[in-house]
Design a protein around this motif. Sequence first.
Motif, PDB file in Angstrom:
ATOM      1  N   GLU A 206       0.820  -1.222   0.000  1.00 54.49           N
ATOM      2  CA  GLU A 206       0.000   0.000   0.000  1.00 54.49           C
ATOM      3  C   GLU A 206       0.853   1.271   0.000  1.00 54.49           C
ATOM      4  O   GLU A 206       1.805   1.392   0.749  1.00 54.49           O
ATOM      5  N   GLN A 207       0.493   2.213  -0.887  1.00 57.38           N
ATOM      6  CA  GLN A 207       1.143   3.522  -0.911  1.00 57.38           C
ATOM      7  C   GLN A 207       0.067   4.597  -1.009  1.00 57.38           C
ATOM      8  O   GLN A 207      -0.956   4.391  -1.668  1.00 57.38           O
ATOM      9  N   CYS A 208       0.326   5.749  -0.376  1.00 54.70           N
ATOM     10  CA  CYS A 208      -0.621   6.861  -0.435  1.00 54.70           C
ATOM     11  C   CYS A 208       0.136   8.144  -0.759  1.00 54.70           C
ATOM     12  O   CYS A 208       1.170   8.424  -0.160  1.00 54.70           O
ATOM     13  N   TRP A 209      -0.358   8.904  -1.720  1.00 54.88           N
ATOM     14  CA  TRP A 209       0.229  10.190  -2.093  1.00 54.88           C
ATOM     15  C   TRP A 209      -0.792  11.298  -1.808  1.00 54.88           C
ATOM     16  O   TRP A 209      -1.915  11.240  -2.330  1.00 54.88           O
ATOM     17  N   SER A 225      -4.261   1.633  -8.821  1.00 55.73           N
ATOM     18  CA  SER A 225      -4.093   2.976  -8.268  1.00 55.73           C
ATOM     19  C   SER A 225      -5.387   3.746  -8.488  1.00 55.73           C
ATOM     20  O   SER A 225      -5.944   3.735  -9.583  1.00 55.73           O
TER      21      SER A 225
END
Lengths: 235, 235
Positions: A206-209, A225
Amino acid sequence: MSGRLYALGIGPGASDLLTVRAARILGSLDVLYAPAGRKGGDSLALSIVREYLGAQTEIRCTHFPMSADNDEKSAVWDEVAAALVAETEAGKQVGFITLGDAMLFSTWVFLLQRIGRPDWLEIVPGVTSFAAIAARSQMPLAMEQQSLAVVSCTAPEEEICRALANHQSLVLMKVYGRFARIKALLAEAGLLECALMMSEATLPGEQCWRQLGELADDQPLPYFSTILVNKGVRV
Amino acid sequence: MSGRLYALGIGPGASDLLTVRAARILGSLDVLYAPAGRKGGDSLALSIVREYLGAQTEIRCTHFPMSADNDEKSAVWDEVAAALVAETEAGKQVGFITLGDAMLFSTWVFLLQRIGRPDWLEIVPGVTSFAAIAARSQMPLAMEQQSLAVVSCTAPEEEICRALANHQSLVLMKVYGRFARIKALLAEAGLLECALMMSEATLPGEQCWRQLGELADDQPLPYFSTILVNKGVRV
């Protein structure tokens, strides 16, 4: 025992975000159909549910081509739908799993269109990816009189712009390969500061921008995404 | 053990349509806050989760007024948010349950706005009512390049009409008390034959209407009634 077919929404990614009902049904299946991203490739959906399967369950990984050739896709859907019907009519407990919810942006719907609404079919709803992204990022979706639009970034650009104008809150699915264009549309609409992007929500990667304006147009992104927009929030 | 606060989406109604994660967390709580429809009244949300609670869990039913008085509502939200924070900071495992998903048309979001984003907060997503209605009625939502709008029938009429014009598929929430007007808008848009209405999906009192044009304007409806529209479907 008469055969039953279960279409199971298995949620956004984490194994414990599928429903208690889906977990119970998975343990009772004779046959499980799992979509695979590539021919002979691994199935993310299968990895999510594996811990719930019984020892008796036969697994059939099914590859749905992403091809632009509608005849090729249609032939695969025909074939898988026919196989599901045949196994169920032979008296088996048959499952078909799908990421997120079964009725929203899901291959399952193409199979449903071919199978119709027989008595032996049960569809089990699942947690959508965008509900998981909202929870993980703590970004609310719509409230009270507000509205939410769920839009695919593969839609015509004017539709995306109209949705950005008309709704308080938006989910932009399928950003992969289209980030630069979507970023430009968000900037034109003055919404870059009300948006965040998340990849592989609830999975280990998991990645969040939260500062989309600062991301390069060619930012490498995972396939799953999604951008959330809420006009009432500054991220 | 340090305190944690869990905001739990508990799904559309059936007890086995909450997630495995929510079920596990419910069994570990010291305190559970459950919204109640009326002061001193029963809590539908509580009845859904009761089988998962541990013997140690203290239950606090909280009434959120439906009042049009914003000061009155705001005072209740302040009070409940403060109570959640105080119990969590005292080291307890605290839960707050909400029907459907926690971040979509949920009272939880008003509490979140007051609590902020502390490390001890976890939000667990849930199955939305409309995913359950789509599954139960076997009516697909959006696919491929299509879009879905989720609109409250309490929204201004021009917004509802615009959404009906612009999206392939729609969820019209909060139909209760507004059916005659919504039916007229669907008729004007030529969409009555692409719409169905469901009440109390997945609960024992579930009802589904597929011929909305034939229903009387004053058809009595349960409080939880929702209309789905898909322009590609004839119901």
